[in-house]
Design an enzyme around this catalytic site. Structure first.
Site, PDB file in Angstrom:
ATOM      1  N   ASP A   8       0.819  -1.207   0.000  1.00  0.00           N
ATOM      2  CA  ASP A   8       0.000   0.000   0.000  1.00  0.00           C
ATOM      3  C   ASP A   8       0.854   1.259   0.000  1.00  0.00           C
ATOM      4  OD1 ASP A   8      -2.628  -0.237  -0.395  1.00  0.00           O
ATOM      5  OD2 ASP A   8      -3.245   0.013   1.693  1.00  0.00           O
ATOM      6  N   ASP A  58     -10.191  -7.434  11.861  1.00  0.00           N
ATOM      7  CA  ASP A  58     -10.000  -8.868  12.037  1.00  0.00           C
ATOM      8  C   ASP A  58     -11.135  -9.512  12.835  1.00  0.00           C
ATOM      9  OD1 ASP A  58      -9.144  -7.400  14.170  1.00  0.00           O
ATOM     10  OD2 ASP A  58      -7.062  -8.044  14.055  1.00  0.00           O
TER      11      ASP A  58
END
Lengths: 256, 886
Positions: free
Chosen positions: B338, B482
């Site tokens: 990224d 998550d």
């Protein structure tokens, strides 16, 4: 007494180095050892600090029709060595013609032991590829038959591999031997790769310990000593120590 | 070169010093004197008077003393008898030290074992004795439990013979069981609600505590369950009592504060309750075997998301992934960058892995993975944070269960850290005390797994792709993507599994501020999930999963209750309101058993994963910082952004993190004020208040210790290397250019270098370029290295440039060894609460010292003065001598 026979595929495979240093490692573990040299090159004694000028040996005694027991040398500590002996041309002829029974009898006498008794008999036998008289072969057979451990010192190099792989005679002769990689040099690509090939192809018969290429071994030989005396903190010393423990451990449960 | 000249310099000096000996003695006597003289040399060399003193002593002992006294060579006697005196450089204080030591030697027998060891031996002996006494009792208890189990099992068998359909386990026992449960419930209700007099309560709790102490000696899970029951009874009773009879309705301030405290206590009580539920029976799942035929093994996309981490950090992970034991054509490795860095692209091309870069940056890590999901196609997705290095057995361990259970969507493995986190580094207890994550990954997740509620932790996990695609990829609504993702998987009816084996290792957060930042993110995210996708409601979950998720989220709301506990006693001491309206003795009889039994249970069930009292320290450090974000997130869940946790940095100098510790310093000051004011009230206040003041003072003192320990973490210890080293003890060998190879043992390694111990490093001579040989799976690998430093036993090596395969092999021989991290976990002892409290107290002392030393002007002077006095007093104190005959 347990018998270990050490051979190599071709000459220069390092069988006498392995035999002598294995004996030294055994001695470190508290065993008494008897080293027997069956090679005509007669260099096992040099590992064991016998005077290079000393011509005595079992073959020399046998040819001279004398008792071979006289040719046993102390090699420091509880270790003893029986050299092959220097044979000049005439004596060599006679040795070749020596009767089979006499040689086999010698083998049996050695294995029957003598006092003081030794825990291990380590036999340095000639390379697999070399040719011998039928009498000598049957003596070798006598030793290897009663041996509890048969080690084949193989350098991970192409000649040893080709003999072992493609020569039927050698392959059959090596069938009941454990393969011990000797002079392994992981920094050399071909050496590393062949080590892997050996491990793959002879997986069931590989000794899990390898002896690395270490010039301490050559230096120790040149100074008539074992690597334990010459350089106890070298890597080779550790490897031989591990080898001795492996030998001992793999025979646990067998009668001595 | 430089070493040589140094050596010869020293030789020259020595010769001139002892030149007079040449005229007096024969060469070998002279050499002997030189050797002895050398042995007396201190760290700073000889002073003039030292030279005279030692010389005189050596000559005297040589001439007049017999060769051996008290079992030591007589010339060495001074060194042995006065180990704390440096004779080569005597100081004025030695005039005091030596007579004191002499008197001590004359009066006391010297025993070779140390005091501390003796105490430990005594402890062990007492422990053993008590066990022996208890044994019969314990054996009887176990026997009766066993018998009960047997009858139970027999009844179950006879019942199930009637070919009944399988039912939920808690319904299994049928009518008798529910009758029994009802009866037990009734008894428990009586235990909890019946008000007792002071003596009755005392008798009741002491009976419970004695039972608990006996039960604690019994190993196994059933005794732990019974302990939990006892603790629950006491805690229920406590809360009941608090609610029913301790609220102060007479005083408005007292009422408000009292209710706040009660709410905080109710929170803590709920967390305790849910915690028991969560860890009631850790599943200890073992890996499932994969089929022998590798053709049946599935394909895997291994994703390594990265944003701003250094290439060095990522490099080790990628190299380790390249060496994973999985068919090469079935494993695709992707770097999801990224950060849009070309260096990463080049590196990916160099080692032949896939490189994915996305045009935008939305939703941080979750978005990054979701983008990559569209570009890839394998059956499973493995996610590794870029600093988590998998060991080569990772997939062999993790993948088996997927093939066995088609509804399994997630396998999570622990995050094991090979570098110390902020706590471990600043308190200096790395690998001595289980760190903060150990409890979660050692016990909590395992407990969750029993209830099919083990959740995703963002890394070191494998997810089934079709399941992940069914829920629309990784969840992006919250900053803890998550846990939210696994919550959604569970809602869709998928299963999860947790495998406890440490099959990967990563970098811990370096600094306290980074640690706090990371936890703020987690806390905020969990609070967001609680609001946006509350696990207590909504479809798809069973009640056990709801409770597990709820507890995980509740855990992060601990900030405000913790602050309440830290300030509650001050309300009485400073504000003079009774927030708990009860006599001091009764309060103690209620609250102490509650706390005591809770900590006994926790010490029994969590003993190997978290030591007593440390959890509170960990929580306090975070409490102030998570208090605000969680509250904000609870009310406005869409606020807040993803912040990346910085790792692999270095702390240049020791510094004291004032910013982080400011709120705690403030609390400490408040507490100290409370103590002072409490003292004043004892001295001058009314007689009938003294007991209450004492109780509150005890509470404040306890808080103060925890606060000081928390503050100790803010002293950031210097860290010089950016690549953290892993300490190990492995055989290795070093090969010199002359063909010699020497035995060595590997001390530590990092991605760029290693340190080895040699018997005698002088064998290396002038060589700088050597080969280091490491073994793995009975194969030996050789790596070129350069010696960067050496002392007489150790060599520091830096690796030379290597080929791609060599780099992979190196990571395989070091970080990715399958057995490396497993051994770490075994090192921890079982918790001993007393010892653990001692550790907290010493951390608190350290914290107090550090914060005073870095405080405003007069404070450091005072600290330095006090520690100087303590040090000089201690240096005068006699020292135990290790000599046989004394």
């Amino acid at each position: 007494m347990r018998v270990v026979v050490v051979r190599s595929v071709r000459g220069g495979g390092g069988s006498s180095t392995v035999a002598a240093n294995l004996a030294a490692a055994m001695q470190q573990l508290g065993y008494s050892c008897l080293l027997l040299d069956l090679c005509q090159s007669n260099d096992l004694r040099l590992h064991a600090s016998v005077d290079p000028c000393e011509p005595d040996g079992w073959a020399r005694r046998l040819v001279a029709d004398q008792a071979w027991e006289v040719a046993v040398f102390g090699a420091g500590g509880s270790c003893r060595v029986i050299p092959f002996g220097e044979l000049d041309g005439d004596a060599y002829e006679r040795f070749l013609a020596f009767p089979q029974e006499a040689l086999v009898a010698f083998a049996e006498q050695v294995q029957a032991g003598f006092s003081p008794a030794a825990d291990w008999l380590i036999v340095d036998a000639p390379p697999l590829v070399s040719q011998h008289s039928a009498a000598f072969e049957s003596m070798l057979h006598a030793f290897s038959k009663s041996a509890s451990l048969r080690l084949l010192a193989v350098p991970p190099e192409a000649p040893a591999y080709t003999s072992l792989r493609f020569s039927t005679r050698v392959r059959n002769a090596a069938a009941d031997y454990h393969l011990l990689l000797n002079r392994a040099a992981p920094e050399v690509a071909i050496n590393r790769d062949l080590s892997l090939v050996f491990r793959q192809e002879f997986a069931s018969r590989m000794v899990p310990i390898r002896i690395g290429a270490d010039s301490a071994l050559a230096e120790a030989f040149a100074s008539l000593r074992t690597v334990f005396q010459y350089s106890p903190d070298s890597e080779a010393a550790r490897e031989f120590h591990a080898l001795a423990i492996w030998c001992q451990a793999s025979l646990v449960g067998e009668r001595s | 070169m430089s070493r040589d000249t140094g050596g010869s310099d020293r030789l020259v000096v020595r010769r001139s010093q002892l030149s007079v000996l040449r005229w007096l003695f024969k060469p070998d006597i002279k050499r002997m004197f030189e050797a002895r003289y050398d042995e007396y040399r201190g760290a700073r060399g000889y002073s003039r008077i030292g030279r005279l003193l030692v010389g005189a002593w050596l000559y005297f002992s040589y001439c007049f003393l017999k060769p051996e006294i008290f079992g030591v060579p007589s010339w060495r006697l001074l060194k042995v008898l006065f180990p704390h005196v440096d004779l080569s450089r005597p100081r004025l204080g030695d005039l005091l030290r030596m007579p004191i030591q002499l008197i001590w030697l004359l009066l006391f027998k010297q025993v070779s074992t140390r005091d501390r060891r003796r105490i430990r031996q005594f402890y062990r002996l007492a422990d053993l004795r008590s066990r022996r006494v208890l044994f019969r009792l314990v054996a009887l208890t176990r026997l009766s439990i066993r018998k009960l189990q047997h009858t139970f099992a027999r009844r179950e068998n006879t019942e199930s013979e009637g070919a009944k359909p399988p039912r939920e386990s808690w319904e299994l026992a049928g009518f008798t069981m529910s009758l029994l449960l009802g009866f037990a419930g009734f008894l428990a209700f009586i235990c909890i609600t019946v008000p007792f007099s002071l003596t009755a309560q005392a008798g009741f709790v002491s009976a419970l505590i004695i039972t608990a102490l006996i039960l604690r000696q019994v190993p196994g899970r059933y005794p732990a369950l019974m302990l939990m029951m006892l603790s629950l009874i006491v805690s229920f009773r406590y809360i009941w009592w608090r609610v029913s009879s301790t609220i102060n309705f007479d005083d408005t301030l007292g009422l408000i504060l009292g209710i706040i405290l009660l709410l905080a206590e109710a929170y803590a009580w709920l967390v305790l309750l849910l915690g028991y539920f969560q860890t009631i029976w850790p599943l200890r799942r073992s890996p499932e075997k994969l089929p022998d035929n590798t053709d049946e093994w599935p394909t895997i996309d291994l994703m390594i998301p990265t944003y701003n981490e250094e290439l060095d950090v990522v490099r080790a992970t990628v190299l380790a992934c390249l060496g994973l034991d999985w068919p090469r054509e079935k494993l695709r490795i992707h770097i999801l960058d990224d950060g849009k860095r070309d260096s990463f692209k080049d590196f990916a091309a160099e080692v032949n892995v896939n490189y994915i870069r996305r045009p935008t940056n939305e939703y941080a890590k979750a978005g990054n993975i979701n983008y990559a999901l569209k570009k890839t196609s394998a059956d499973y997705v493995a996610i590794f944070d870029c600093d988590h290095i998998p060991t080569r057995a990772f997939f062999q361990v993790a993948m088996g269960w997927f093939l066995k259970d088609p509804k399994l969507a997630l396998v999570q493995t622990p995050h094991h850290f090979y570098s110390p986190d902020a706590f471990e580094r600043n308190l200096g207890n790395f690998r001595k005390i289980p760190n903060e994550g150990t409890l979660f990954y050692g016990l909590t997740q395992d407990g969750n797994d029993l209830w099919n509620a083990a959740f995703f932790c963002g890394s070191c996990a494998v997810i089934r792709r079709d399941a992940l695609e069914e829920i629309g990829g990784i969840a992006v609504e919250t900053v803890t993507e998550d846990a939210h993702t696994s919550l959604r998987l569970h809602r869709k009816g998928y299963n999860s599994a947790y495998l406890r084996a440490p099959v990967s290792a990563g970098l811990a957060t370096e600094t306290l501020s980074a640690h706090v930042g990371q936890r703020i993110r987690w806390a905020r995210g969990m609070a967001q999930i609680l609001r946006l996708d509350n696990p207590l409601v909504g479809p798809g979950l069973n009640w056990r999963q709801r409770l597990c998720y709820f507890n995980a989220m509740l855990h992060f709301l601990a900030g405000i209750p913790r602050l309440v506990f830290l300030t509650a006693p001050l309300a009485f001491l400073l504000l003079h309101t009774y927030i708990i309206f009860a006599p001091a003795a009764l309060l103690l009889l209620y609250v102490l058993p509650h706390m005591f039994l809770a900590s006994v249970v926790n010490s029994t069930t969590q003993g190997k994963y978290r030591y007593s009292f440390w959890g509170e320290v960990y929580e306090i450090v975070l409490s102030w910082y998570v208090a605000r974000p969680t509250t904000v997130a609870l009310f406005a869940p869409d606020k807040g952004k993803f912040n990346v946790t910085a790792k692999g940095g270095k702390v240049e100098n020791f510094y004291y993190d004032w910013v982080i510790s400011k709120p705690y310093i403030f609390l400490i000051l408040l507490n100290i004020a409370g103590i002072i004011w409490g003292g004043v009230r004892i001295a001058f206040g009314p007689e009938d208040e003294v007991a209450a003041v004492l109780v509150n003072l005890g509470w404040v003192l306890y808080n103060l210790i925890l606060l000081c320990a928390a503050v100790a973490v803010a002293g950031e210890v210097k860290q010089v290397r950016s690549a953290p080293r892993v300490e190990v003890d492995m055989p290795a060998s070093i090969r010199l250019p002359n063909g010699r190879a020497y035995q060595a043992s590997l001390r530590d390694f990092s991605i760029g270098g290693l340190r080895i111990d040699l018997e005698d490093s002088s064998v290396v001579g002038d060589y700088t370029r050597v080969d280091i040989q490491l073994q793995r799976a009975n194969r030996t690998f050789s790596f070129p290295a350069r010696i960067v430093f050496s002392n007489n036993q150790m060599l520091g090596l830096r690796l030379e440039p290597m080929t791609r395969q060599q780099k992979i092999d190196y990571v395989q021989c070091t970080f990715a060894r399958a057995d490396l991290w497993v051994r770490w976990k075994r090192d921890y002892d079982i918790d001993r609460p007393g010892v653990s409290f001692g550790q907290v107290v010493s951390a608190a002392a350290q914290g107090l010292r550090i914060s005073l030393e870095s405080g405003p002007r007069p404070l450091p002077w005072i600290v330095r003065g006090i520690s100087f006095i303590i040090r000089s007093l201690r240096s005068v104190a006699p020292v135990r001598v290790e000599a046989k005959a004394l």
